[in-house]
Design a protein around this motif. Structure first.
Motif, PDB file in Angstrom:
ATOM      1  N   PHE A  54       8.723  -4.245  -5.203  1.00 51.98           N
ATOM      2  CA  PHE A  54       7.530  -3.814  -4.474  1.00 51.98           C
ATOM      3  C   PHE A  54       7.264  -4.854  -3.383  1.00 51.98           C
ATOM      4  N   HIS A  55       7.523  -4.493  -2.142  1.00 48.75           N
ATOM      5  CA  HIS A  55       7.359  -5.414  -1.015  1.00 48.75           C
ATOM      6  C   HIS A  55       6.070  -5.078  -0.271  1.00 48.75           C
ATOM      7  N   TYR A  56       5.372  -6.099   0.190  1.00 45.20           N
ATOM      8  CA  TYR A  56       4.192  -5.803   0.991  1.00 45.20           C
ATOM      9  C   TYR A  56       3.969  -6.870   2.057  1.00 45.20           C
ATOM     10  N   ILE A  57       3.289  -6.439   3.095  1.00 46.75           N
ATOM     11  CA  ILE A  57       2.778  -7.334   4.129  1.00 46.75           C
ATOM     12  C   ILE A  57       1.294  -7.023   4.268  1.00 46.75           C
ATOM     13  N   ARG A  58       0.466  -8.057   4.204  1.00 43.35           N
ATOM     14  CA  ARG A  58      -0.965  -7.883   4.444  1.00 43.35           C
ATOM     15  C   ARG A  58      -1.304  -8.552   5.758  1.00 43.35           C
ATOM     16  N   CYS A  59      -1.911  -7.803   6.664  1.00 39.43           N
ATOM     17  CA  CYS A  59      -2.263  -8.331   7.979  1.00 39.43           C
ATOM     18  C   CYS A  59      -3.584  -7.710   8.420  1.00 39.43           C
ATOM     19  N   ASN A  60      -4.560  -8.544   8.734  1.00 37.05           N
ATOM     20  CA  ASN A  60      -5.878  -8.082   9.189  1.00 37.05           C
ATOM     21  C   ASN A  60      -6.506  -7.088   8.213  1.00 37.05           C
ATOM     22  N   ASN A  61      -6.417  -7.406   6.925  1.00 33.32           N
ATOM     23  CA  ASN A  61      -7.016  -6.623   5.849  1.00 33.32           C
ATOM     24  C   ASN A  61      -6.320  -5.291   5.606  1.00 33.32           C
ATOM     25  N   ILE A  62      -5.200  -5.054   6.251  1.00 33.46           N
ATOM     26  CA  ILE A  62      -4.427  -3.835   6.026  1.00 33.46           C
ATOM     27  C   ILE A  62      -3.150  -4.209   5.294  1.00 33.46           C
ATOM     28  N   VAL A  63      -2.842  -3.451   4.237  1.00 35.38           N
ATOM     29  CA  VAL A  63      -1.652  -3.698   3.427  1.00 35.38           C
ATOM     30  C   VAL A  63      -0.611  -2.629   3.721  1.00 35.38           C
ATOM     31  N   TYR A  64       0.590  -3.085   4.023  1.00 35.69           N
ATOM     32  CA  TYR A  64       1.730  -2.195   4.238  1.00 35.69           C
ATOM     33  C   TYR A  64       2.699  -2.468   3.090  1.00 35.69           C
ATOM     34  N   LEU A  65       2.917  -1.471   2.264  1.00 33.74           N
ATOM     35  CA  LEU A  65       3.695  -1.682   1.043  1.00 33.74           C
ATOM     36  C   LEU A  65       4.788  -0.629   0.929  1.00 33.74           C
ATOM     37  N   CYS A  66       5.927  -1.052   0.400  1.00 36.18           N
ATOM     38  CA  CYS A  66       7.001  -0.101   0.132  1.00 36.18           C
ATOM     39  C   CYS A  66       7.707  -0.484  -1.161  1.00 36.18           C
ATOM     40  N   ILE A  67       8.375   0.497  -1.756  1.00 37.64           N
ATOM     41  CA  ILE A  67       9.129   0.295  -2.990  1.00 37.64           C
ATOM     42  C   ILE A  67      10.570   0.701  -2.738  1.00 37.64           C
ATOM     43  N   ALA A  68      11.491  -0.153  -3.197  1.00 41.92           N
ATOM     44  CA  ALA A  68      12.909   0.139  -3.037  1.00 41.92           C
ATOM     45  C   ALA A  68      13.660  -0.320  -4.274  1.00 41.92           C
ATOM     46  N   ASP A  69      14.822   0.261  -4.480  1.00 38.16           N
ATOM     47  CA  ASP A  69      15.700  -0.178  -5.553  1.00 38.16           C
ATOM     48  C   ASP A  69      16.103  -1.632  -5.308  1.00 38.16           C
ATOM     49  N   ASP A  70      16.252  -2.397  -6.396  1.00 37.11           N
ATOM     50  CA  ASP A  70      16.573  -3.814  -6.211  1.00 37.11           C
ATOM     51  C   ASP A  70      17.930  -4.019  -5.543  1.00 37.11           C
TER      52      ASP A  70
END
Length: 220
Positions: A54-70
């Motif tokens: 589960f990867h995410y980037i949080r920037c300016n109170n907005i979270v961008y998240l994605c899920i991928a196979d390892d």
């Protein structure tokens, strides 16, 4: 072959604004737990659950998240998130983003679906568009995931398993109650039939001695 990026969302804090999934798997429970764990400051991180990252980037109170196979690695998903962040900010005004309700900007799901397909099918071509940022993202992400693993901060969420067990237990209790009730009524009917048969037998026996059907011989 790895399926690539299978789920993505954009959220304002814990409020999901848009999401898209390429599989019927329910990740809402896991992503909700992650959104609650993400610190309020800008950050980049990867959480591990089973064979998913589960990867995410949080920037300016907005979270961008994605899920991928390892097996899909970490570099491509973070490139996807960087590109998704640019497209999202370009698509909506600050007011729209800050005032949107839950799933209020889900029209962005179409864009995420296209980006997920592009980065999953042709990751190298997609990465070139954000190549200048990849090295920095990779360094931060690897450092953070090592910290997560060192402090055993793994997501221990059984997606849908506990709900499935509860539902199965409820269904079992319901079937058991219905079965008990069914056999109770069957026993009552059988008992009534036995009593009725016994009464008929006694009546016929007495009638054979006292006269059928009025039992007149015994009366006199």
């Amino acid at each position: 072959m790895s399926p690539g990026i299978i789920y993505a969302l954009v959220a304002r804090g814990p409020i999901v604004l848009a999401e898209h999934s390429t599989t019927p798997t329910n990740f809402q429970q896991a992503t909700h737990a992650i959104l609650e764990k993400i610190p309020s400051k800008d950050s980049k991180l990867t959480y591990v659950y089973d064979r998913y990252l589960f990867h995410y980037i949080r920037c300016n109170n907005i979270v961008y998240l994605c899920i991928a196979d390892d097996k899909f690695g970490r570099r491509i998903p973070f490139a996807f998130l960087q590109d998704t962040m640019k497209l999202f900010v370009a698509a909506y005004t600050e007011a729209e983003i800050s005032e949107a309700a839950c799933m209020g900007l889900n029209s962005f799901a179409r864009t995420m679906a296209q980006q997920m397909d592009n980065f999953s099918r042709s990751p190298q071509d997609s990465i070139r568009s954000v190549q200048g940022e990849i090295s920095q993202v990779k360094d931060v992400m690897v450092q953070n995931i090592e910290r997560v693993l060192e402090r055993n901060d793994r997501i221990e969420i059984l997606i849908d398993k506990s709900n499935s067990l509860n539902n199965a237990a409820f269904a079992f209790r319901k079937r058991s109650t219905a079965l008990k009730r069914k056999y109770w009524w069957r026993n009552q009917k059988l008992m009534a039939l036995v009593v009725f048969a016994a009464l008929v037998f006694v009546y016929l026996l007495v009638s054979s001695v006292c006269g059928f059907p009025t039992l007149s011989k015994c009366r006199s």
